[in-house]
Design an enzyme around this catalytic site. Structure first.
Site, mmCIF file in Angstrom:
data_model
loop_
_atom_site.group_PDB
_atom_site.id
_atom_site.type_symbol
_atom_site.label_atom_id
_atom_site.label_comp_id
_atom_site.label_asym_id
_atom_site.label_seq_id
_atom_site.Cartn_x
_atom_site.Cartn_y
_atom_site.Cartn_z
ATOM 1 N N SER A 265 6.009 4.821 -0.412
ATOM 2 C CA SER A 265 4.780 4.374 -1.055
ATOM 3 C C SER A 265 3.621 4.462 -0.096
ATOM 4 C CB SER A 265 4.937 2.934 -1.521
ATOM 5 O OG SER A 265 4.945 2.095 -0.378
ATOM 6 N N LYS A 266 2.458 4.543 -0.698
ATOM 7 C CA LYS A 266 1.224 4.726 0.055
ATOM 8 C C LYS A 266 1.014 3.676 1.122
ATOM 9 C CE LYS A 266 -0.582 6.228 -4.112
ATOM 10 N NZ LYS A 266 -1.248 5.999 -5.282
ATOM 11 N N ARG A 267 1.466 2.467 0.836
ATOM 12 C CA ARG A 267 1.178 1.394 1.770
ATOM 13 C C ARG A 267 1.870 1.591 3.109
ATOM 14 N NH1 ARG A 267 3.094 -3.430 0.697
ATOM 15 N NH2 ARG A 267 4.196 -2.631 -1.105
ATOM 16 N N LYS A 268 3.104 2.145 3.067
ATOM 17 C CA LYS A 268 3.884 2.203 4.302
ATOM 18 C C LYS A 268 3.910 3.574 4.952
ATOM 19 C CE LYS A 268 6.360 -1.674 2.649
ATOM 20 N NZ LYS A 268 7.102 -1.955 1.437
ATOM 21 N N ASN A 269 3.700 4.595 4.178
ATOM 22 C CA ASN A 269 3.714 5.955 4.690
ATOM 23 C C ASN A 269 2.672 6.726 3.890
ATOM 24 O OD1 ASN A 269 5.746 6.823 6.670
ATOM 25 N ND2 ASN A 269 7.239 6.038 5.222
#
Ligand code: GLU
Length: 476
Positions: A265-269
């Site tokens: 997901s965008k938040r982590k990668n």
């Protein structure tokens, strides 16, 4: 590729694989890049073709420019497709929105044969049905009301202008089995398979109808895609049966995960390939890292070329356990590729990355000092910018008491790194200070930073005049 056909005959077939991205995101998703790589490698291994088809029939989720960026990212990764909307090919058009009349014809044909039916249920009715099912903790499924209409009745309603969709007529009983090259057989109970909409009221096909017709017409032999499509596959298998076509071989790849096992997901990668490009990752390192996601080189090595991967690849050796996409490991791998890259080539990549901002020849001269210390092309700037321009600020403040002894030591030095070192050590002794501290002051004064490439060699390269100029300008 040599295979056994349905009649147990040994035949050769030309492998054709594809990715079928929908232009609904920013760009090529890392997960799609992974799928593309595996499809490409598999096709190459059997001297077949890898193609790209654009599935743009969901107009509500369409993102302007997405398709173009998908191709830019594939091009950057050098995962080359033989056919596609940008290249043409024998099965054109490769964009589903340009094939609309085709789908309608096939859907109507299924209706005539009783394998699909017209459905007139209004969005309101479907919504109520969904709510009731939810309240009863049942999975949302069409209840089959319009299945009971006769074809004549349905056609009459259409003549009077009623809005309709076409649904797949899934048998109420029995099972449908998907054979997956990686996972073996997966059997679904038909009563749990939804009477999927095939053709929408606006005349556009749904994904399920489009994908089956196009994979068939484009002679796709192997459908290699993400595991999120497994539950759709029985519907596709039914469609192949109803059309009387042989279904392709299926292989569902595991979905990539963040290091904490959550879905990428965008938040982590960062999930878009273009972001990695902008960070200065190398396409060959990206591909190598992606290759390791659910597959391992037979001898366990981490670093291998695309050619080596093609040679050693075996689809059935893909693991189903969720592969972890770890940006830190990717950084490590990228650093390895940078270290091993020919300096002329690396200088060219850095030159291009910064759009020619740093002169090629100077990059080439500096490279030996920084090559081991950068993990991305972008890091070249962090570490080497001081060679090109005076630092704008210093990591800690230096007073003239710090600077004067440096000028004093270096003013009439012969400009070799050995001599610079000797002079600074002598000065430290003279002042009764630690040489380490004096070197650090010198480093910060010239580079602005406390860490960087080897100081003495860097000074030698920067030149006496520029070194002294920077020292003097600090005092001023
Ligand atoms: N259009 C689908 C996607 O967006 C394709 C899935 C498939 O490969 O069948 O990924």
């Amino acid at each position: 590729m040599i295979v056994r056909n349905n009649h147990d005959r040994i035949i050769t077939m030309t492998v054709r694989t594809r990715i079928a991205p929908s232009p609904t995101g920013n760009d090529l998703h890392i997960g799609n890049a992974y799928t593309a790589l595996i499809n490409y490698v598999f096709a190459k291994k059997y001297h077949g073709s890898f193609i790209v088809r654009i599935e743009d029939t969901d107009r509500t989720r369409f993102v302007e420019g997405s398709e173009q960026r998908i191709f830019e990212s594939l091009g950057w990764l050098r995962i080359e497709h033989a056919e596609g909307p940008d290249k043409g090919g024998p099965y054109a058009p490769y964009r589903q929105s340009e094939r609309l009349s085709l789908y309608k014809r096939y859907a109507e044909d299924l209706v005539e044969k009783g394998f699909a039916y017209y459905c007139f249920c209004t969005p309101q009715r479907l919504e109520e049905m969904r709510k009731e099912q939810e309240a009863r903790h049942q999975p949302p499924m069409y209840d089959g009301r319009c299945k009971r209409l006769t074809l004549e009745e349905a056609k009459q309603r259409i003549q009077t202008g009623a809005s309709y969709v076409i649904r797949l007529n899934v048998p109420d009983e029995g099972t449908t089995t998907v054979h997956d090259e990686i996972r073996g057989n997966i059997t679904f109970e038909n009563k749990r398979i939804d009477d999927q909409v095939l053709l929408k009221s606006d005349g556009y096909p749904t994904y399920h109808l489009g994908v089956v017709i196009d994979d068939h017409l484009m002679n796709i032999t192997h459908v290699i895609r993400g595991e999120e499509w497994i539950s759709s596959t029985p519907k596709h298998i039914l469609l192949y049966q109803y059309f009387g076509w042989t279904s392709p071989v299926y292989a569902h790849l595991p979905v990539l995960r963040n290091p904490d096992k959550s879905k990428l997901s965008k938040r982590k990668n960062p999930v878009w390939v273009s972001l990695y490009r902008a960070e200065g990752f190398l396409p060959e390192a990206m591909k190598n890292y992606l290759a390791l996601m659910a597959w391992a080189y037979p001898d366990g090595r981490d670093i291998f070329s695309l050619e080596e991967m093609i040679e050693a690849f075996d689809l059935s050796r893909i693991q189903t356990t969720a592969p972890i996409f770890d940006r830190e490991k990717l950084l490590w791998m990228n650093g390895q590729y940078i270290k091993r890259m020919d300096s002329n080539e690396l200088a060219k990549r850095i030159y291009d990355f910064f759009h020619g901002y740093y002169p090629y020849n100077q990059i080439l001269i500096i490279l030996p000092l920084v090559k081991e210390r950068i993990r991305t092309l972008k890091e070249f700037e962090n570490i080497a910018q001081f060679f090109f321009e005076e630092p704008k600020w210093l990591e800690y403040t230096l007073t003239s008491d710090d600077i004067k002894p440096l000028i004093d030591a270096l003013e009439d030095a012969q400009w070799t790194h050995k001599e610079i070192e000797r002079r600074i050590r002598r000065k430290a002794e003279e002042l009764g200070k630690k040489a380490k501290d004096i070197f650090m002051n010198l480093r910060v004064a010239i580079t602005g930073k406390t860490v960087g490439p080897p100081l003495l060699e860097s000074l030698e390269l920067l030149g006496k005049e520029e070194t002294l100029r920077r020292l003097t300008s600090i005092i001023k």
